[in-house]
Design an enzyme around this catalytic site. Structure first.
Site, PDB file in Angstrom:
ATOM      1  N   GLN A  13      17.995   1.478  -6.948  1.00  0.00           N
ATOM      2  CA  GLN A  13      17.996   2.081  -5.400  1.00  0.00           C
ATOM      3  C   GLN A  13      18.907   1.208  -5.023  1.00  0.00           C
ATOM      4  OE1 GLN A  13      17.112   4.905  -4.689  1.00  0.00           O
ATOM      5  NE2 GLN A  13      14.759   5.101  -4.800  1.00  0.00           N
ATOM      6  N   ASP A  34      23.813  -1.717 -16.069  1.00  0.00           N
ATOM      7  CA  ASP A  34      22.204  -1.616 -16.208  1.00  0.00           C
ATOM      8  C   ASP A  34      21.868  -1.655 -17.669  1.00  0.00           C
ATOM      9  OD1 ASP A  34      19.373  -0.706 -15.795  1.00  0.00           O
ATOM     10  OD2 ASP A  34      20.426  -0.390 -13.678  1.00  0.00           O
ATOM     11  N   ARG A  85       8.441  -3.711  -6.370  1.00  0.00           N
ATOM     12  CA  ARG A  85       7.129  -3.641  -5.916  1.00  0.00           C
ATOM     13  C   ARG A  85       6.509  -2.152  -5.643  1.00  0.00           C
ATOM     14  NH1 ARG A  85       5.052  -7.063  -0.924  1.00  0.00           N
ATOM     15  NH2 ARG A  85       6.881  -6.437   0.213  1.00  0.00           N
ATOM     16  N   ASN A 123      12.979  -9.723  -6.648  1.00  0.00           N
ATOM     17  CA  ASN A 123      11.781 -10.464  -6.270  1.00  0.00           C
ATOM     18  C   ASN A 123      10.661 -10.978  -7.396  1.00  0.00           C
ATOM     19  OD1 ASN A 123      11.686 -10.598  -3.352  1.00  0.00           O
ATOM     20  ND2 ASN A 123      11.611  -8.433  -3.200  1.00  0.00           N
ATOM     21  N   HIS A 178      10.610 -15.750   1.335  1.00  0.00           N
ATOM     22  CA  HIS A 178      10.738 -14.270   1.601  1.00  0.00           C
ATOM     23  C   HIS A 178       9.401 -13.750   1.477  1.00  0.00           C
ATOM     24  CE1 HIS A 178      12.282 -10.457   2.225  1.00  0.00           C
ATOM     25  NE2 HIS A 178      12.390  -9.894   1.029  1.00  0.00           N
TER      26      HIS A 178
END
Ligand code: APR
Length: 311
Positions: A13, A34, A85, A123, A178
């Site tokens: 995304q 990717d 997430r 993350n 963050h």
């Protein structure tokens, strides 16, 4: 002057939006990289974006690839590889999976793009950017994490929504990690140069700060299946553009601190200057004692996740 090359590691995304923004801002040629399983998807995205460039009159080449050799000689590498997430998951839950991924990515970038300026988004950012730095052996000025620009633009958006005044005239700064312990420096939020504290009640300002802190989570809940991607991509592009054009923007980014703000050996959100030498400077300024306490709290949270990386 030859065209710059930007490699996007992870074509999901955020990666797709990064490619679109690179093309529309004509920052350079783009490789969307990717895993082999995602090859059709990234080749499709690359072709689709290529087909909009004639409409804009832009000439960048955009390709999708799962061959790490195609990262060769990138000027900028932006990393979003990893898993996003899911509802109920905090950023730390992602750590184990994303550490394995970043180790693989760091080895490829080290091999094929050793001179790139690397912007990490995956993350939990503070630990993943640290891992990239450790595994790649890159110098500290060439590795940075994107967090503060996004947190600050969220803060700005909420201030604009509250007042109805132009976003263009709002300035603010969010430091620290963050996560929920990020440190919005409320006294430095200004609207047309006027302290926001003088224009908005303390109660409203506190609730805006709170919404900023949980800004990522709010979107995870709304999407139900994934996390934010438009604003994160635009935030990373702001950083990449400052590097590629030597703009020397002053942007809050997760940079390696070595004594600044009493932080030693960790990546944490601080005001940085980004120019053609990467992170050229960390701009230190005096924090109030309550802000220092908050920064210590966020640092402890960062230290905890970094420890789990075992690097
Ligand atoms: N090398 C390259 N790409 C990889 C690798 C790898 N080793 N492992 C996974 N990927 C790819 C996935 O195939 C996927 O296409 O990373 C991409 C991640 O895309 P999305 O799942 O769509 O996630 P996105 O919303 O883009 O977020 C990426 O940024 O903000 C953070 O929390 C977010 O960690 C997440 C990351």
């Amino acid at each position: 002057m030859s065209r710059k090359k930007i490699s996007l590691i992870g074509g999901g995304q955020i990666g797709g939006n990064l490619a679109l923004l690179c093309a529309q801002k004509e920052l350079g040629d783009v490789v969307i990289y990717d895993i082999p399983n995602a090859e059709g998807m990234i080749k499709g995205k690359a072709l689709d974006i290529s087909q909009l460039t004639p409409l804009d009159g832009h000439d960048s080449n955009i390709v999708g690839s799962s061959n790490p050799e195609d990262l060769k000689d990138s000027d900028v590498v932006i990393i979003t590889a990893g898993i996003p997430r899911k509802p109920g998951m905090n950023r730390e839950d992602l750590l184990d999976i994303n550490i394995k991924i970043i180790t693989d990515v760091a080895n490829n970038v080290k091999k094929y793009a050793p001179n790139a300026f690397v912007i990490v988004l995956s993350n939990p950012i503070d630990a993943i950017v640290y891992s990239f730095y450790k595994v790649s052996g890159f110098t500290k000025n060439k590795v940075v994490g994107m967090a503060g620009v996004l947190d600050s633009t969220r803060f700005k958006t909420f201030l604009a929504m509250e007042t109805g005044y132009s976003k263009q005239d709002i300035q603010c700064m969010v430091l620290g990690g963050h996560g929920d312990t990020m440190v919005p420096i409320t006294r430095l939020a200004t609207i047309g140069g006027i302290p926001a504290e003088e224009l908005i009640s303390k109660e409203r300002l506190d609730s805006i700060v709170e919404r900023t802190r949980f800004g990522g989570g709010e979107l995870v809940k709304l999407f139900g299946n994934g996390s934010a991607y438009y604003a994160p991509a635009a935030s990373a592009i702001e950083m990449a553009e400052s590097y590629l054009k030597d703009k020397k923007r002053v942007l809050p980014c997760a940079a390696l601190c070595e004594g600044e703000f009493d932080v030693n050996g960790f990546f944490i959100g601080v005001p940085t200057v980004i120019g053609s030498n990467g992170i050229e400077k960390i701009l230190e300024f005096n924090l109030k004692s309550s802000e220092k306490t908050e920064l210590e709290k966020t640092l402890n949270a960062v230290k905890k996740t970094v420890k789990e990386t075992k690097l």
